[in-house]
Motif scaffolding. Structure first.
Motif, PDB file in Angstrom:
ATOM      1  N   LEU A 133       1.084  -1.433   0.118  1.00  0.00           N
ATOM      2  CA  LEU A 133      -0.113   0.020  -0.126  1.00  0.00           C
ATOM      3  C   LEU A 133       0.675   0.623   0.010  1.00  0.00           C
ATOM      4  O   LEU A 133       1.394   1.613   1.182  1.00  0.00           O
ATOM      5  CB  LEU A 133      -0.376   0.499   1.535  1.00  0.00           C
ATOM      6  N   ASN A 211       1.280  -6.448  -6.514  1.00  0.00           N
ATOM      7  CA  ASN A 211       0.066  -5.989  -6.392  1.00  0.00           C
ATOM      8  C   ASN A 211      -0.278  -4.904  -5.495  1.00  0.00           C
ATOM      9  O   ASN A 211       0.119  -4.844  -4.063  1.00  0.00           O
ATOM     10  CB  ASN A 211      -0.048  -7.767  -4.956  1.00  0.00           C
ATOM     11  N   THR A 213      -1.967  -1.039  -4.063  1.00  0.00           N
ATOM     12  CA  THR A 213      -2.252  -0.671  -3.744  1.00  0.00           C
ATOM     13  C   THR A 213      -2.143   1.410  -3.656  1.00  0.00           C
ATOM     14  O   THR A 213      -1.179   1.538  -2.828  1.00  0.00           O
ATOM     15  CB  THR A 213      -3.197  -0.406  -3.089  1.00  0.00           C
ATOM     16  N   ALA A 215      -3.074   4.490  -2.708  1.00  0.00           N
ATOM     17  CA  ALA A 215      -4.051   5.665  -1.428  1.00  0.00           C
ATOM     18  C   ALA A 215      -3.477   6.674  -0.928  1.00  0.00           C
ATOM     19  O   ALA A 215      -2.247   7.049  -1.219  1.00  0.00           O
ATOM     20  CB  ALA A 215      -4.056   4.662  -0.172  1.00  0.00           C
ATOM     21  N   ARG A 239      -4.658  -1.180  -7.798  1.00  0.00           N
ATOM     22  CA  ARG A 239      -6.068  -0.950  -7.053  1.00  0.00           C
ATOM     23  C   ARG A 239      -5.884   0.759  -6.527  1.00  0.00           C
ATOM     24  O   ARG A 239      -4.681   1.406  -6.496  1.00  0.00           O
ATOM     25  CB  ARG A 239      -6.159  -2.087  -5.895  1.00  0.00           C
ATOM     26  N   ALA A 483      -6.849  -4.119  -0.639  1.00  0.00           N
ATOM     27  CA  ALA A 483      -4.912  -4.136  -1.115  1.00  0.00           C
ATOM     28  C   ALA A 483      -5.346  -4.986  -1.055  1.00  0.00           C
ATOM     29  O   ALA A 483      -4.064  -5.723  -2.136  1.00  0.00           O
ATOM     30  CB  ALA A 483      -4.826  -3.369  -0.490  1.00  0.00           C
ATOM     31  N   GLY A 486      -8.675  -6.752  -4.208  1.00  0.00           N
ATOM     32  CA  GLY A 486      -9.902  -5.451  -4.987  1.00  0.00           C
ATOM     33  C   GLY A 486     -11.273  -5.450  -4.524  1.00  0.00           C
ATOM     34  O   GLY A 486     -11.860  -5.281  -4.628  1.00  0.00           O
TER      35      GLY A 486
END
Length: 549
Positions: A133, A211, A213, A215, A239, A483, A486
């Motif tokens: 993240l 993977n 994310t 934010a 994401r 995260a 999805g």
């Protein structure tokens, strides 16, 4: 004997991934460096040594791009120079240049500020690489730093690797001028450089570069919206989480309504370059032929005396087109989105529209000026004593509904037409506010009040109650599950439905402490959306249903 064998296996797997991503000549050395539980890690530019603290591994002050100083001021970020030996990574890098403010965030004149921080769980994840993240801080694109957000609780409970990022701000991050190549969004480019660093180096810290994310909250969310539309951000994240700045669906276009805080999200080239020429003249650099060199020679302190235009500009390499148009046409990156607002976003911003306290007469006059013939209806819906507060409280209530909740609904529907979308509203009106508010305004569930439920924050904030702490745990569970997959849903959590564009009224998950505090939320009723729909439709020949659907 089984436990040590699993640890060795994790180190070898992470090391091999690190060797492939970093181009290491010696996979064995990379394996040693990328130990899943170690505090000494090899990045593509050199070794860093962090610390284990609070049960997590924390690496601070890692450079992800060359210092943007001298001739690199107002240029796209360049690769960081490799270093020899092991770099200490136990203290954050300098905050990007910014002025102090009334809320206590410190000032900085540092241009050498492109650093990030990595927080990773200390326990071994076996052979599994964890979700990553990447957090973009708020602060109006003029203030703040990644180090303001302590991610140990989020990383530990969520079992994710968290990266917090500094990026150029204000005059140094969002300045535009015809003499500067690709100007207008250097801070957005910095964020992409950080994402590319994550892609190259995440595995060394136990994170999965496949993977990621992206934010952020407030200006950080604004930045996530920019990245969703930037062609050069394609593939850098998988994401997106936007907190308290809806990406925008053109809610006010073609209506007689305008938001109270009537500021654009994006600026065209002619605007940011025109304003840049104005500022250059104020700084004694009016000659177009020498302006760029003249401006690069100015001390940071001189630049900070000017009022920046802290909005991402488009018409450059990073944002070639108007992001609002890209979003409206559905041409943004196809990644799942978790998006939401707080119940009372406007309480932080209402004081910005006036230099001093507001009287009841002043409030009535302001509403008459803003809403014209519809003012009596607005005053009846938002009386001066609303929420038992001063007149500013009524302004805040209007802003919360019109400036945030109304476009949030349209944004939810727009996104859901193209990608899995999950919408929330944080409604804890007893949450610690982001900063103290003036003029006796009650903060309620103010802008930024959800941050201390996810992070340890770097400003003074009241501690969470046990019920709030449990809500924070649930929010971390939702955020980290999103995260990872999805989708925020997993067994043991209250169900969270997706937004379905055919519904007309998007599903919103309420986030509030206490038994039964997490449930479906009627945003339309809470924020008088039908009232604003009616005002918007007057004279346009169409109701909101046709526009939003």
């Amino acid at each position: 004997m089984k436990r040590p064998r699993n640890r060795i296996s994790a180190a070898l797997v992470a090391g091999l991934a690190g060797a492939l991503l970093l181009g290491a000549a010696d996979p064995a050395a990379a394996g040693e460096a990328a130990s899943a539980g170690g505090t000494t890690v090899r990045t593509d530019a050199g070794w860093v040594k962090g610390a284990e603290t609070g049960g997590q591994r924390l690496f601070q002050g890692i450079p992800y791009a060359a210092p943007p100083v001298g001739e690199l001021r107002w240029r796209s970020p360049r690769a960081v120079a490799p270093w020899q030996g092991v770099r200490d990574a136990t203290a954050p890098g300098s905050r990007c240049a910014q002025t102090a403010d009334d809320w206590g965030l410190p000032a900085s004149e540092a241009e050498d500020c492109l650093y990030l921080n990595v927080t990773a769980p200390a326990r071994s994840g076996g052979n599994r690489l964890r979700p990553v993240l990447v957090w973009l801080h708020g602060g109006g694109l003029t203030r703040g730093a990644g180090s303001d957000y302590d991610a140990r609780r989020l990383a530990g409970r969520g079992d994710v690797v968290v990266v917090t990022v500094n990026y150029r701000l204000g005059m140094l991050g969002f300045f535009g001028h015809p003499g500067l190549e690709n100007s207008g969004a250097f801070g957005i480019e910095d964020q992409q450089a950080a994402l590319r660093w994550v892609r190259r180096n995440a595995a060394a810290f136990g994170g999965d570069p496949r993977n990621v994310t992206l934010a952020g909250e407030s200006a950080g969310s604004h930045s996530v919206c920019a990245q969703l539309t930037s062609p050069s951000a394609a593939g850098l994240f998988h994401r997106a989480i936007t907190q308290s700045t809806p990406c925008g669906a053109g809610s006010f276009d073609g209506t007689p309504l305008r938001p109270v805080l009537d500021l654009p999200l994006w600026l065209p080239k002619v605007s940011y370059e025109g304003y840049g020429q104005y500022l250059a003249a104020l700084l004694g650099c009016a000659d177009p032929g020498t302006a760029a060199a003249c401006l690069r020679g100015k001390p940071v302190a001189d630049l900070l005396t000017q009022d920046p235009l802290p909005l991402p500009g488009y018409g450059n390499a990073v944002l070639p087109e108007d992001p609002a148009k890209v979003l409206q046409e559905g041409r943004f990156h196809r990644v799942p989105v978790l998006t939401g607002i707080t119940r009372d976003e406007g309480t932080l911003f209402a004081p910005l529209i006036s230099q001093g306290p507001m009287t009841a007469e002043g409030y009535e006059a302001a509403v008459n000026t803003r809403f014209g013939a519809a003012a009596p209806e607005v005053l009846a819906r938002y009386p001066v004593g609303i929420h038992d507060g001063p007149p500013f409280q009524a302004v805040a209530a209007i802003m919360s509904d019109l400036d945030w909740a109304w476009p949030a609904r349209d944004t939810d529907l727009l996104l859901a037409r193209h990608v899995p979308t999950y919408s929330y509203e944080f409604t804890d009106r007893t949450a610690p506010p982001l900063f103290p508010l003036p003029h006796g305004i009650r903060p309620l569930a103010a802008h930024g009040s959800e941050l201390s439920f996810l992070f340890g924050v770097g400003w003074e904030s009241a501690p969470l109650t046990p019920a709030q702490r449990r809500l924070g745990d649930t929010m971390i569970d939702y955020w980290s599950r999103f995260a990872a997959t999805g989708d925020p849903n997993r067994p043991g959590l209250p169900a969270w439905k997706r937004v379905r564009p055919a519904d007309g009224t998007p599903y919103v998950q309420e986030l509030s402490p206490g038994r039964g505090g997490i449930k479906p939320f009627d945003r339309a009723s809470a924020h008088n959306l039908a009232f604003w729909d009616d005002l918007a439709s007057r004279g346009t020949g169409a109701g909101r249903g046709a526009k939003a659907g």
